[in-house]
Design a protein around this motif. Structure first.
Motif, PDB file in Angstrom:
ATOM      1  N   TRP A  32       0.830  -1.200   0.000  1.00 56.70           N
ATOM      2  CA  TRP A  32       0.000   0.000   0.000  1.00 56.70           C
ATOM      3  C   TRP A  32       0.870   1.258   0.000  1.00 56.70           C
ATOM      4  N   THR A  33       0.391   2.316  -0.633  1.00 59.65           N
ATOM      5  CA  THR A  33       1.073   3.615  -0.657  1.00 59.65           C
ATOM      6  C   THR A  33       0.587   4.457   0.516  1.00 59.65           C
ATOM      7  N   LEU A  34       1.518   4.948   1.314  1.00 62.02           N
ATOM      8  CA  LEU A  34       1.196   5.719   2.512  1.00 62.02           C
ATOM      9  C   LEU A  34       1.596   7.179   2.304  1.00 62.02           C
ATOM     10  N   VAL A  35       0.646   8.086   2.504  1.00 59.89           N
ATOM     11  CA  VAL A  35       0.882   9.515   2.310  1.00 59.89           C
ATOM     12  C   VAL A  35       0.537  10.244   3.604  1.00 59.89           C
ATOM     13  N   ILE A  36       1.460  11.101   4.074  1.00 64.31           N
ATOM     14  CA  ILE A  36       1.162  11.942   5.235  1.00 64.31           C
ATOM     15  C   ILE A  36       1.113  13.387   4.774  1.00 64.31           C
ATOM     16  N   SER A  37       0.123  14.106   5.261  1.00 68.10           N
ATOM     17  CA  SER A  37      -0.148  15.462   4.815  1.00 68.10           C
ATOM     18  C   SER A  37      -0.237  16.366   6.037  1.00 68.10           C
ATOM     19  N   THR A  38       0.767  17.242   6.219  1.00 69.69           N
ATOM     20  CA  THR A  38       0.845  18.059   7.430  1.00 69.69           C
ATOM     21  C   THR A  38       1.917  19.121   7.254  1.00 69.69           C
ATOM     22  N   MET A  39       1.916  20.098   8.179  1.00 73.45           N
ATOM     23  CA  MET A  39       2.996  21.078   8.223  1.00 73.45           C
ATOM     24  C   MET A  39       3.817  20.948   9.494  1.00 73.45           C
ATOM     25  N   VAL A  40       3.744  19.808  10.165  1.00 71.11           N
ATOM     26  CA  VAL A  40       4.632  19.547  11.291  1.00 71.11           C
ATOM     27  C   VAL A  40       6.079  19.633  10.802  1.00 71.11           C
ATOM     28  N   ASP A  41       6.965  20.103  11.662  1.00 70.18           N
ATOM     29  CA  ASP A  41       8.376  20.291  11.337  1.00 70.18           C
ATOM     30  C   ASP A  41       8.946  19.084  10.584  1.00 70.18           C
ATOM     31  N   ARG A  42       9.540  19.337   9.449  1.00 70.53           N
ATOM     32  CA  ARG A  42      10.001  18.238   8.582  1.00 70.53           C
ATOM     33  C   ARG A  42      11.066  17.380   9.250  1.00 70.53           C
ATOM     34  N   ARG A  43      11.938  17.997  10.054  1.00 72.74           N
ATOM     35  CA  ARG A  43      12.977  17.213  10.724  1.00 72.74           C
ATOM     36  C   ARG A  43      12.368  16.196  11.673  1.00 72.74           C
ATOM     37  N   PHE A  44      11.300  16.600  12.346  1.00 68.90           N
ATOM     38  CA  PHE A  44      10.639  15.661  13.246  1.00 68.90           C
ATOM     39  C   PHE A  44       9.968  14.549  12.442  1.00 68.90           C
ATOM     40  N   LEU A  45       9.332  14.899  11.336  1.00 68.85           N
ATOM     41  CA  LEU A  45       8.689  13.875  10.501  1.00 68.85           C
ATOM     42  C   LEU A  45       9.713  12.869   9.986  1.00 68.85           C
ATOM     43  N   GLU A  46      10.858  13.355   9.531  1.00 69.90           N
ATOM     44  CA  GLU A  46      11.889  12.446   9.024  1.00 69.90           C
ATOM     45  C   GLU A  46      12.413  11.544  10.132  1.00 69.90           C
ATOM     46  N   LEU A  47      12.410  12.036  11.364  1.00 69.50           N
ATOM     47  CA  LEU A  47      12.882  11.234  12.488  1.00 69.50           C
ATOM     48  C   LEU A  47      11.895  10.122  12.827  1.00 69.50           C
ATOM     49  N   VAL A  48      10.608  10.469  12.967  1.00 69.74           N
ATOM     50  CA  VAL A  48       9.646   9.459  13.440  1.00 69.74           C
ATOM     51  C   VAL A  48       9.184   8.516  12.329  1.00 69.74           C
ATOM     52  N   PHE A  49       9.231   8.981  11.059  1.00 66.31           N
ATOM     53  CA  PHE A  49       8.820   8.127   9.942  1.00 66.31           C
ATOM     54  C   PHE A  49      10.023   7.503   9.227  1.00 66.31           C
ATOM     55  N   ARG A  50      11.176   7.518   9.860  1.00 63.48           N
ATOM     56  CA  ARG A  50      12.418   7.130   9.189  1.00 63.48           C
ATOM     57  C   ARG A  50      12.370   5.723   8.601  1.00 63.48           C
ATOM     58  N   ASP A  51      11.752   4.802   9.274  1.00 62.46           N
ATOM     59  CA  ASP A  51      11.739   3.406   8.827  1.00 62.46           C
ATOM     60  C   ASP A  51      10.488   3.045   8.034  1.00 62.46           C
ATOM     61  N   ILE A  52       9.689   4.046   7.669  1.00 59.92           N
ATOM     62  CA  ILE A  52       8.414   3.787   6.998  1.00 59.92           C
ATOM     63  C   ILE A  52       8.427   4.489   5.638  1.00 59.92           C
ATOM     64  N   PRO A  53       8.117   3.786   4.546  1.00 55.46           N
ATOM     65  CA  PRO A  53       8.099   4.436   3.234  1.00 55.46           C
ATOM     66  C   PRO A  53       6.852   5.293   3.061  1.00 55.46           C
TER      67      PRO A  53
END
Length: 364
Positions: A32-53
């Protein structure tokens, strides 16, 4: 299948719990294709979603509650921001509907928990799953008549959907939807650098994790020196001067880039912070003692504090106690009145989303 997640830009907790959900959903349905849509700080998003495509779409869907700092709300500024949002949303909706339609896949929308997710799902003719422990109707309602129209709009949107995944420590959320109640929603800790692990394991002092969410609180660094028999773990502050001052405190360890607070919880005994959904879930799952500062002006805080009393060993601090360094770290913790909660909420939510997708979306 495309899973499109509208995440509140209000704070880090919404993104953290969606990272926990999407990790489990990816394990269940890796194609499945997973899309997240938000303006949360990108560095935090890259940290918490690091292992998820995941595909990141930088879109602000809501305002939430603007804050003066980690403990204080600003209703007047929130109202102004809501007016600006109202003008911007139609174009954002059109852009995202066009982008999603170009992907040429069946879609399911998850809302955590911008009200406009309902309009997005309707324009796409896609099923909608809400996930959260409050809605903005619950937050705005106590703030008076100036917010009444926003309460009505939010509540109308929240009553449209296929399912509500109700997280622990929740407000009313009286939306007349089918519900599933979740247990604690928390991701799993990752391994940490060997040097940091050795330092924490060999520390003769108890390790205390300090965290006040995305805004931080900027505690006076000298306060940590009042507790020389404790080691304090903090995320890197954005303020260079504060970072430099903290680095000079012998019993303070700044977490390196790529290490989440969650990752060092197995090495800690207590957590010092504010009421926050994801930090509570993660700390409770790790069985940490929580030293929590009272927060005013945000309705969610009351249910979080009640959940704290019921399900975690804890101490409750006043703001003046926090700011003067009277943190009670040498005092016994108050025991929970109802016992601990299990931490299987992310997998419960992932299985529910999968069922809705399979039952209501025509596969192609």
């Amino acid at each position: 299948m495309l899973i499109y997640v509208c995440i509140s830009s209000h704070g880090f907790g919404h993104a953290a719990r969606q990272a926990a959900l999407l990790r489990e959903l990816h394990l269940l349905c890796p194609h499945w294709t997973l899309v997240i849509s938000t303006m949360v700080d990108r560095r935090f998003l890259e940290l918490v979603f690091r292992d998820i495509p995941v595909v990141l779409r930088p879109v602000r869907w809501d305002v939430g509650m603007l804050q003066a700092d980690a403990l204080g709300a600003d209703p007047a500024a929130t109202l102004e921001a809501l007016k600006d949002l109202e003008d911007a949303l139609p174009q954002r909706l059109d852009q995202e509907v066009a982008w999603i339609s170009k992907q040429d896949m069946p879609v399911l929308v998850i809302g955590d928990i911008p009200p406009v997710a309902a309009e997005l799902a309707e324009q796409l003719q896609a099923p909608l799953v809400w996930m959260g422990n409050f809605g903005w109707d619950d937050i705005y309602a106590p703030l008076g008549s100036a917010f009444a129209a926003w309460v009505r709009r939010a509540r109308d949107c929240y009553q449209r959907g296929s399912l509500l995944l109700r997280c622990p420590f929740s407000l009313a959320m009286n939306w007349n939807l089918r519900e599933i109640s979740l247990t604690l929603v928390a991701a799993e800790p990752r391994s940490i650098p060997a040097a940091l692990e050795a330092k924490l394991q060999e520390s003769p002092s108890p390790n205390v994790l300090v965290g006040f969410g995305g805004l931080g609180l900027g505690l006076e660094p000298s306060l940590f020196a009042r507790w020389p028999d404790h080691r304090f773990l903090l995320t890197l502050p954005r303020n260079p001067d504060l970072k430099e001052r903290l680095a000079l405190i012998s019993n303070v360890t700044l977490l390196p880039d790529g290490v989440r607070p969650l990752d060092v919880m197995p090495y800690c005994r207590r957590h010092l912070g504010k009421p926050g959904f994801s930090s509570f879930c993660e700390a409770m799952a790790a069985d940490l003692g929580l030293h929590v500062v009272e927060r005013q002006g945000f309705a969610e805080a009351s249910v979080l504090m009640e959940g704290l009393r019921q399900h975690a060993s804890h101490r409750i601090l006043r703001r003046e106690e926090l700011e003067s360094g009277r943190w009670a770290l040498d005092q016994p913790l108050q025991p929970p009145t109802h016992g601990r909660l299990s931490a299987t909420g992310a997998i419960e939510a992932a299985k529910a989303v999968k069922r809705v997708a399979i039952d209501t979306v025509q596969q192609v």
